[in-house]
Design a protein around this motif. Sequence first.
Motif, PDB file in Angstrom:
ATOM      1  N   UNK A  62       0.830  -1.204   0.000  1.00  0.00           N
ATOM      2  CA  UNK A  62       0.000   0.000   0.000  1.00  0.00           C
ATOM      3  C   UNK A  62       0.864   1.253   0.000  1.00  0.00           C
ATOM      4  N   UNK A  63       1.936   1.225   0.771  1.00  0.00           N
ATOM      5  CA  UNK A  63       2.829   2.375   0.820  1.00  0.00           C
ATOM      6  C   UNK A  63       3.476   2.630  -0.536  1.00  0.00           C
ATOM      7  N   UNK A  64       3.969   1.579  -1.174  1.00  0.00           N
ATOM      8  CA  UNK A  64       4.658   1.753  -2.455  1.00  0.00           C
ATOM      9  C   UNK A  64       3.699   2.227  -3.540  1.00  0.00           C
ATOM     10  N   UNK A  71       4.161   7.856  -9.148  1.00  0.00           N
ATOM     11  CA  UNK A  71       3.677   9.043  -9.851  1.00  0.00           C
ATOM     12  C   UNK A  71       3.599  10.293  -9.004  1.00  0.00           C
ATOM     13  N   UNK A  72       4.014  10.230  -7.755  1.00  0.00           N
ATOM     14  CA  UNK A  72       3.945  11.395  -6.875  1.00  0.00           C
ATOM     15  C   UNK A  72       5.113  12.346  -7.122  1.00  0.00           C
ATOM     16  N   UNK A  73       4.838  13.623  -7.023  1.00  0.00           N
ATOM     17  CA  UNK A  73       5.900  14.615  -6.994  1.00  0.00           C
ATOM     18  C   UNK A  73       6.457  14.679  -5.573  1.00  0.00           C
ATOM     19  N   UNK A  74       7.624  15.309  -5.370  1.00  0.00           N
ATOM     20  CA  UNK A  74       8.247  15.315  -4.036  1.00  0.00           C
ATOM     21  C   UNK A  74       7.327  15.793  -2.921  1.00  0.00           C
ATOM     22  N   UNK A  75       6.589  16.871  -3.148  1.00  0.00           N
ATOM     23  CA  UNK A  75       5.700  17.369  -2.099  1.00  0.00           C
ATOM     24  C   UNK A  75       4.621  16.378  -1.730  1.00  0.00           C
ATOM     25  N   UNK A  76       4.014  15.791  -2.742  1.00  0.00           N
ATOM     26  CA  UNK A  76       2.978  14.798  -2.490  1.00  0.00           C
ATOM     27  C   UNK A  76       3.533  13.565  -1.821  1.00  0.00           C
ATOM     28  N   UNK A  77       4.748  13.139  -2.232  1.00  0.00           N
ATOM     29  CA  UNK A  77       5.378  11.967  -1.613  1.00  0.00           C
ATOM     30  C   UNK A  77       5.677  12.220  -0.142  1.00  0.00           C
ATOM     31  N   UNK A  78       6.102  13.450   0.170  1.00  0.00           N
ATOM     32  CA  UNK A  78       6.375  13.798   1.561  1.00  0.00           C
ATOM     33  C   UNK A  78       5.109  13.675   2.404  1.00  0.00           C
ATOM     34  N   UNK A  97      12.075   9.807   3.256  1.00  0.00           N
ATOM     35  CA  UNK A  97      12.481   8.631   2.485  1.00  0.00           C
ATOM     36  C   UNK A  97      11.521   8.350   1.346  1.00  0.00           C
ATOM     37  N   UNK A  98      10.250   8.675   1.546  1.00  0.00           N
ATOM     38  CA  UNK A  98       9.253   8.457   0.492  1.00  0.00           C
ATOM     39  C   UNK A  98       9.542   9.320  -0.731  1.00  0.00           C
TER      40      UNK A  98
END
Length: 493
Positions: A19-21, A26-33, A79-80
């Motif tokens: 689920x995490x992966x 497709x996420x940008x850095x802000x969204x991944x954070x 890390x995400x």
Amino acid sequence: MVSFPAPGIWPFAFVAIALSLVSLIGRRPGGALLVGSGFGLAFYVPHVSWAESFLGDNELAWVPWIALAGVEALFMGLGAILISLAYRWVRRIVRAPLWRMGVTAAVIAGLWTMREIVMGSWPFGGFPWGRVGMGQAESPLAQLASWIGVDGLTFVVVFAVALAVEAARLIATGRRQRRWWTLAAPALVLVVAALVPQFPTHVVGSMRIAAVQGNGPTAYLDERGRYDVLNAQLQASEAVLDSGADLIAWPEGGVGLDPRGDDKAALVLSALSRATGAPTLLNAAADVGDDTYNMSMLWTEEGATQTHSKRHPVPFGEYVPARSVFEKIVPSLIGMIGREYTPGTDSPTMTAGDATIGLAICFDVLYDSLVHESINDGAGVLVFQTNNADFRGSAENLQQLEFARMRAIETGRAVVNVSTVGTSEVIAADGSTVEQIAADTSGAIVRDVEVREGTTPAVWGAAWIRGILLLGPFAALVVFGVLAVRFRRSLEA
């Protein structure tokens, strides 16, 4: 979180990782954070909820719990970002679908493991609690830890999950690569990993160890008289007087005072060693000059003949880093932590009879290097002393016991895990439970424990394994990032 005790259902780790992966693709850095930090909160808030009980009924008791979970969640989010970048960059560079599937899974697993290593090392010594590998002690993959360590086990678990995610994405494209072995690849990885036997170590003897759980008032905020803790341990030790034990093992904080500075306690402990014919491994806060140590002592009729001090005192529990800074933020809480333990520097081993015993005091069991050091110094059996009284009624003691179980598998050594209030347990070298004293009870276990020799690859290769898993994924990400930028510029040209 469900994969760790309690309830400790290890397959859920695979579900959570998947689920995490998927949420990072497709996420940008802000969204991944944001998404990564959200995942971190969803995991750590319930996982370390026991931290709230450390300060008892204080109205601010929730602060250390939420602060700890929040910091760990932030690391998960940072890390995400790297994981989301890897998904984007590898896909741009590796065009062959099957190669891309394998390379992506390897880089993602490496970055996840790298994140765990960093979180377990920094700041203030890190917090290596909640590592994927540590939660697999009951799974059929656990024996891999004897070959590649806990970090390596984390890599394998995440690699298999990341491979499954990539296989599903590949099949979803509807291309020719939609073959049965595309989905079979991650299953094959897990089957092969499960078939790897534990690295063999060799029995060279045995020693009879009596583990004593006194169930005394040992929490930081417990009300107690000067000798209440000592008396609780002595009462529980009556059951082992005629046991023929070679070693009496008491838990962390099982004396309640430093017996080297208390004649009455010293006399009683010497009498115990005389009555049992065995030394007592005990633990207390001990002053040495201007320093205070969380110190284990091997007590004989002559007194403390060998000592070992805790290598990694717990920040904000056993000492306060940058105390003057944090006192300005939460002065009432910081003021409650009066103790300032100094980190020990001595070998985590002692000798009892013909056997060398490897030691870890409470949270020290989390640190790979300390446990490995004891094996390299000749330990044939491991004894872990802990005090879980601050976390009564929580899953903390079972989580820590799970880590002790993994240490047995990783090192190929039997483990005696002895707690003040539970759960105390003798663990065989394969990680199985030999005998247990339940939480919140007093009692003793007397067992002939195997003494073993032989160093597992996880121990002798630990520096190489950790170095590769720390530097390799980051280097791979940098290379793919540079290539992705060049590829984009070539398209623009």
